[in-house]
Structure formats: C-alpha cells, structure tokens
Enzyme design. Structure first.
Site, mmCIF file in Angstrom:
data_model
loop_
_atom_site.group_PDB
_atom_site.id
_atom_site.type_symbol
_atom_site.label_atom_id
_atom_site.label_comp_id
_atom_site.label_asym_id
_atom_site.label_seq_id
_atom_site.Cartn_x
_atom_site.Cartn_y
_atom_site.Cartn_z
ATOM 1 N N ARG A 114 0.875 -1.185 0.000
ATOM 2 C CA ARG A 114 0.000 0.000 0.000
ATOM 3 C C ARG A 114 0.903 1.223 0.000
ATOM 4 O O ARG A 114 1.711 1.406 0.909
ATOM 5 C CB ARG A 114 -0.917 0.002 1.227
ATOM 6 C CG ARG A 114 -1.698 1.307 1.367
ATOM 7 C CD ARG A 114 -2.810 1.232 2.392
ATOM 8 N NE ARG A 114 -3.940 0.462 1.903
ATOM 9 C CZ ARG A 114 -5.187 0.544 2.401
ATOM 10 N NH1 ARG A 114 -5.450 1.379 3.394
ATOM 11 N NH2 ARG A 114 -6.161 -0.191 1.904
ATOM 12 N N HIS A 169 -7.394 0.776 -6.427
ATOM 13 C CA HIS A 169 -7.620 -0.119 -5.287
ATOM 14 C C HIS A 169 -8.290 -1.382 -5.850
ATOM 15 O O HIS A 169 -9.469 -1.651 -5.617
ATOM 16 C CB HIS A 169 -8.514 0.583 -4.258
ATOM 17 C CG HIS A 169 -8.482 -0.048 -2.891
ATOM 18 N ND1 HIS A 169 -7.700 -1.143 -2.588
ATOM 19 C CD2 HIS A 169 -9.148 0.273 -1.742
ATOM 20 C CE1 HIS A 169 -7.881 -1.466 -1.321
ATOM 21 N NE2 HIS A 169 -8.747 -0.627 -0.782
ATOM 22 N N GLN A 172 -10.141 -4.094 -3.663
ATOM 23 C CA GLN A 172 -11.440 -3.612 -3.190
ATOM 24 C C GLN A 172 -12.513 -3.859 -4.244
ATOM 25 O O GLN A 172 -13.568 -4.434 -3.965
ATOM 26 C CB GLN A 172 -11.332 -2.102 -2.886
ATOM 27 C CG GLN A 172 -12.624 -1.476 -2.432
ATOM 28 C CD GLN A 172 -13.008 -1.927 -1.046
ATOM 29 O OE1 GLN A 172 -12.245 -1.764 -0.124
ATOM 30 N NE2 GLN A 172 -14.187 -2.488 -0.890
ATOM 31 N N ASP A 196 -17.308 6.480 -1.591
ATOM 32 C CA ASP A 196 -16.023 6.337 -0.896
ATOM 33 C C ASP A 196 -15.794 7.658 -0.145
ATOM 34 O O ASP A 196 -16.482 8.661 -0.418
ATOM 35 C CB ASP A 196 -14.927 6.098 -1.957
ATOM 36 C CG ASP A 196 -13.532 5.914 -1.369
ATOM 37 O OD1 ASP A 196 -13.400 5.726 -0.144
ATOM 38 O OD2 ASP A 196 -12.560 5.956 -2.156
ATOM 39 N N CYS A 247 -16.873 1.268 0.503
ATOM 40 C CA CYS A 247 -15.652 0.481 0.726
ATOM 41 C C CYS A 247 -15.145 0.582 2.163
ATOM 42 O O CYS A 247 -14.356 -0.260 2.584
ATOM 43 C CB CYS A 247 -14.569 0.895 -0.254
ATOM 44 S SG CYS A 247 -14.104 2.620 -0.146
ATOM 45 N N ARG A 273 -13.685 -9.118 1.429
ATOM 46 C CA ARG A 273 -12.271 -8.841 1.122
ATOM 47 C C ARG A 273 -11.423 -10.062 1.467
ATOM 48 O O ARG A 273 -10.539 -10.452 0.712
ATOM 49 C CB ARG A 273 -11.779 -7.621 1.925
ATOM 50 C CG ARG A 273 -12.478 -6.290 1.613
ATOM 51 C CD ARG A 273 -12.079 -5.754 0.257
ATOM 52 N NE ARG A 273 -10.650 -5.631 0.096
ATOM 53 C CZ ARG A 273 -9.906 -4.621 0.569
ATOM 54 N NH1 ARG A 273 -10.469 -3.614 1.194
ATOM 55 N NH2 ARG A 273 -8.596 -4.592 0.363
#
Ligand code: CP
Ligand code: NVA
Length: 300
Positions: free
Chosen positions: A107, A134, A137, A218, A258, A286
């Site tokens: 990340r 992402h 996700q 988001d 998310c 996830r």
C-alpha cells in the site's frame, strides 16, 4: 523468494480477465460454503510481506488472515520504520525483500512505486491501494454485488463523490472487463481520468443515480489529501449518497461503501445504518476474495 518463472502480479484490476475472475469467484463461493476449509494450503512454508505506507484496517487484516489461512505467514512492514523512510529507493527495498520473502502486498502513494517494486522484486506483488487504484477492493465489491443480486454484466453502477479517487478509477477500469455501465456523479474538477465506452460522467448526482442497480461511495478525503479537506467537503457536499438518491435508483438497488465511512459526509447516517448488513458483508468478502486471489497468483 524469487523463482525462475515470471511472477504473476495484481497491480491493477486490468491484470485479471473476466474468465479468470469468474473462476476465482466460483472458488470463493465454494470456499464460503465450506467455511474456509477448502483443504489445500498453497502458501505452506511461504512468507509474505505486507509493506504499507498508509494506514489500513480491512486490507491489512484480511491479507494477514488470508495468508495464514492458506498455510503461510505474514510479516507487516510499516514503511515509516524501514530505511524507505530515510530515502532508500523502492527498487533496492524490492531487491532485498525479493531474496527473502515469497510475495508482497503493498500500500503506497504512487502506482509507479508499486510497479518499481514488482519489476525489481521478482516475487508476486499485490496492489493493496495506491493513489491510482484499489483493485482488491473493487474485485471483492463485484463479487459482493453478484452474490447478492446476480450477474453485474449489463447493470449500472453509480459512483458518487470523488470520481478522481483510486476506488473510482478501479471501477472505471473494471467496467469494460465485466461489461457493466458506470456512471460517475462528481464535480467536474474531480472527474475520473479513465475514459472508455462503459463510463459516463456527470455533475448531476441524480442523473448518476437514476436507474442504477448499485449505488456506491467512498470517503471524500482520501489518504494523503488531508490538506484539501475543507475544499473537498464543500465540493462533494451535493454528492452525498442519501435516501433521495436511493429513490432515483432501481427498486432493490444495492448500496455499498468500501469503508471507512464518515456518516453525514459521503453517506447519510440513516442510510448507512439501513444498509450496514450489506456493507459489512462487503468488508468480509475482502478476506474470501483475496484468499482466492493469492491462490491464483501463486498457481503457476
Ligand atoms: N476499504 C479499505 O481498503 O479499508 P482499509 O483502508 O481499512 O484497508
Ligand atoms: N479512497 C480512499 C480509499 C480508502 C480505502 C483512500 O485512498 O483513502
């Protein structure tokens, strides 16, 4: 440790095609039905590194657990505690880790830095969020939609808020792969830079939401954008995901987020509470989807 075969990476949602994703989703369904006891342990004896430059709850925990459930072990490396924080290049970091660990979940800020790691590390590398994408996700989100509502192909997804953010970009890149329509409702200055035949952008949140099968949002202030907080809150206020927009969508439209969620900002608090079951199922997925992603990445 680096092998002689070119490693498979997941740096972008475009690194998987629809056939591969469908096979992966089928395994996720099986895996969920057997409550995680699918038998083989493809990461047995392997060590994966999680290298994070930004905070994380879901991505970190789901990958650590996924790696362990697949028989491997995970080490968490906060970039702030590595020589990266004192200017050691990502390439050199990758060359060291590539000789010691078997895979990496990263990340960071720039996608280019993730790509540098993948090039130099010689080990399977996964995008755990960059400023540009992402993909883990969105892969899990697509699975969640299909689990609850059936095939996404031909359906309409409305993304409300920061159309320029990483999650929106991954949705826009995923649209031609999974053949769904994406409508981004955002201020023009925050439109997504990904353009393709499946994506429409509008400054009207109502137009974006009209007839949608999935309403998605988001955070307004992505990690690294904190200094723009006041400006962003003002710009995105008309794009809050709320019950008024749900009324414009198709009956039965799913609402996903998310996470983390800021109630009263990008999503109305009451709507979040009403749809919390779906949203936390989405978070749980996830883990399931990433387990199968790791299996796919290491299967050659
Ligand atoms: N949605 C998501 O990636 O959450 P984290 O930032 O907690 O990992
Ligand atoms: N766009 C958000 C996603 C958080 C999971 C961010 O980058 O902070």
């Amino acid at each position: 440790m680096a092998s002689s075969v070119d490693p498979r990476h997941f740096l972008s949602v475009t690194d998987i095609d629809e056939t591969e994703a469908r096979a992966l989703f089928e395994r996720v369904k099986l895996e969920k039905r057997s409550r995680g006891r699918v038998g083989d342990l493809p990461l047995q004896g392997k060590v994966w590194a999680l290298l994070f430059r930004k905070p994380s709850t879901r991505t970190r925990v789901s990958f650590e657990i996924a790696i362990r459930q697949l028989g491997g072990s995970a080490i968490f490396l906060s970039a702030a505690e590595l020589q990266l924080s004192r200017g050691e290049p990502m390439d050199d970091t990758a060359r060291v880790l590539g000789r010691m660990v078997d895979g990496a979940v990263i990340r960071t800020f720039a996608q280019a830095e993730l790509e540098a790691f993948a090039r130099s590390g010689g080990i399977p590398t996964v995008n755990a969020l960059t400023d540009q994408e992402h993909p883990c996700q969105v892969l899990a989100d697509i699975f969640t939609f299909e689990e609850k509502r059936g095939p996404l192909a031909g359906k309409t997804v409305a993304f409300l808020g920061d159309g320029s953010c990483n999650v929106a970009r991954s949705w826009a890149l995923a649209a031609p792969i999974f053949r769904f329509h994406l409508r981004i409702g955002a201020p023009r200055d925050y439109f997504c830079d990904v353009e393709n035949a499946w994506v429409v952008q509008t400054e009207s949140s109502e137009e974006a939401a009209r007839g949608a099968d999935l309403l998605y949002t988001d955070v307004w202030i992505s990690m690294g954008k904190e200094e723009e907080g006041v400006l962003r809150e003002r710009a995105f206020a008309p794009y809050q995901l709320n019950r008024r927009l749900v009324e414009r969508a198709n009956p039965g439209a799913l609402v996903l987020h998310c996470l983390p969620a800021y109630r009263g900002k990008e999503i109305e608090g009451g709507l979040f509470d009403e749809r919390a079951q779906d949203i936390f199922d989405q978070a749980e997925n996830r883990l399931h989807v990433q387990k199968e992603l790791l299996r796919w990445l290491t299967s050659r």
